[in-house]
Every structure is written in structure tokens, then in C-alpha cells.
Design a protein around this motif. Structure first.
Motif, PDB file in Angstrom:
ATOM      1  N   ASN A  78       0.820  -1.223   0.000  1.00 18.44           N
ATOM      2  CA  ASN A  78       0.000   0.000   0.000  1.00 18.44           C
ATOM      3  C   ASN A  78       0.852   1.271   0.000  1.00 18.44           C
ATOM      4  N   ASP A 130       1.321   3.170  -2.771  1.00 17.47           N
ATOM      5  CA  ASP A 130       0.819   4.113  -3.766  1.00 17.47           C
ATOM      6  C   ASP A 130      -0.163   5.030  -3.057  1.00 17.47           C
ATOM      7  N   GLU A 184      -3.784   5.903  -4.146  1.00 16.51           N
ATOM      8  CA  GLU A 184      -4.764   4.821  -4.177  1.00 16.51           C
ATOM      9  C   GLU A 184      -5.609   4.827  -2.901  1.00 16.51           C
ATOM     10  N   GLU A 186       0.491  -0.388   5.853  1.00 20.73           N
ATOM     11  CA  GLU A 186       1.331   0.095   4.761  1.00 20.73           C
ATOM     12  C   GLU A 186       2.781  -0.106   5.191  1.00 20.73           C
TER      13      GLU A 186
END
Length: 218
Positions: A6, A8, A11, A36
Motif C-alpha cells: 500500500n 501508492d 490509491e 502500509e
């Protein structure tokens, strides 16, 4: 081979910790639910962390800083004992030897401090109270565009929050939150690149931990 999780930040991400995997950490009795993660044991990371009773880490440093919200139980280190509801920040370069005699559950964020943010502090949010029928905001930290707070929304809320400006991270601490994308129970972690202007609704009194302005490039 490690695969970043995670990372990005454009997103939209939703993780319901009640149905997510908890993985053992390098220390026995400590488990993590990664949300993340940039690298296996370094870099930008956000996790839910669970200490079993009597678990502890050996002394270690946090070169990029550590941010903690105690969700359940009591978290401890040589600086004190922190009960559920405590928010604390250990800035870059600090060291400690964390443990939990009773067991605890935490939200932990690593390596996300802005340059120059060097104040160590702990805030006990338990005295925080809500005026019935009105949203209430409890600021926790602000530095160089970064902003962290608790927000309480009453049952039946249908509102846009002016403090949510674009890219936002949130953890539902209590209640049930709804937006255009779905319904989120307590324990759900959200990251949204575009929450500004979105209607937030509640099925019951709801408390959120929110953070913005800390993303790379912000």
C-alpha cells in the motif's frame, strides 16, 4: 522476497483489521497487522500491533521517529505506562525498551516525522468528552502542515468535515462510519486521496483517529 504494501498514496485503501492477517514480529509474543509498509523492517510503515501479556522488545532506536495510539490495554517503556487512549510521539533519534505487562493493542506509525519535528510528548485523551448532538474535534498534533486529531460524530451524522482536506488517513476507533464507498466498522483503517467534500455518515456514535499532511510529497 519482500513486496511493498500500500505504498501508492494516490490509491484508496481500506483494511478491516477484524478480518486481516496478524503476523508474528521479530519478538516473541508481539504480532502485527501491516497496513502500509515500504520495506521489511525499515522505512515508512503503519501497523496495528498487539502485545501479549509479558511481551517486550529489547532497547532500540527510532531513527525516523515513532508515533503510537494505545487502543487497548497498557503499553509501557522506561518513560512510563500509557493506558488505552494515550497518544504519544517519540521523535527521530529516541530510544526505548517497550513492553506490556497486561497486554495491549496499538496503532504504530514509523518514519513519518517531518524534518525539525523533535518534541516528545504523550497525551491522555480519556478526559475528552463530547457535547451531545454535535461533532467534536480533539487536536493531537500539528507541525509544518501535518495535522492529527480525534473526531467524534454523533449517531445520524451526515456531514462534510472541513478539517479533512484531500489526502487523509483514518482509523475507526468506535461506532460505524459510512461514505460513498462503503460502510466501516470499528477497527477499519482507511486511506483516501480525495476525502475533501465527501459526505460522512454514521449509524451510531462514531470516533475517528485522523491524520493528514504527513504523506511523502505533501
Amino acid at each position: 522476497m519482500f513486496v511493498p504494501l500500500n505504498m501508492d498514496f494516490g490509491e484508496a485503501v481500506t483494511v478491516d483489521s477484524a478480518s486481516a492477517y496478524w503476523l508474528p514480529s521479530p519478538k516473541k509474543g508481539v504480532y502485527r497487522c501491516p497496513l502500509e509498509r515500504q520495506q521489511a523492517e525499515e522505512g515508512h510503515a503503519t501497523s496495528l500491533v498487539r502485545y501479549e501479556p509479558g511481551s517486550r522488545f529489547s532497547p532500540h532506536a527510532h531513527p525516523g521517529g515513532e508515533e503510537i495510539l494505545v487502543l487497548e490495554g497498557t503499553f509501557s517503556d522506561e518513560n512510563g505506562d500509557y493506558k488505552a487512549g494515550t497518544y504519544l510521539r517519540n521523535p527521530p533519534g529516541t530510544r526505548h525498551s517497550p513492553f506490556s505487562e497486561q497486554g495491549c493493542k496499538l496503532l504504530v506509525k514509523l518514519n513519518q516525522f517531518r524534518p525539525g519535528d523533535s518534541r516528545r510528548f504523550a497525551v491522555d485523551t480519556r478526559p475528552w468528552c463530547c457535547e451531545p448532538g454535535l461533532p467534536v474535534e480533539l487536536p493531537l498534533h500539528s507541525f509544518g502542515g501535518e495535522y492529527t486529531a480525534l473526531i467524534r460524530l454523533p449517531q445520524g451524522a451526515d456531514t462534510c468535515l472541513p478539517c479533512l482536506d484531500g489526502r487523509v488517513e483514518a482509523l475507526v476507533l468506535a461506532g460505524t462510519l459510512l461514505d460513498a464507498r462503503g460502510r466501516y466498522r470499528a477497527g477499519t483503517w482507511l486511506r483516501r486521496p480525495d476525502w475533501h467534500g465527501d459526505k460522512l455518515m454514521t449509524a451510531q456514535d462514531t470516533v475517528l483517529f485522523i491524520k493528514q499532511g504527513h504523506f511523502p510529497g505533501s
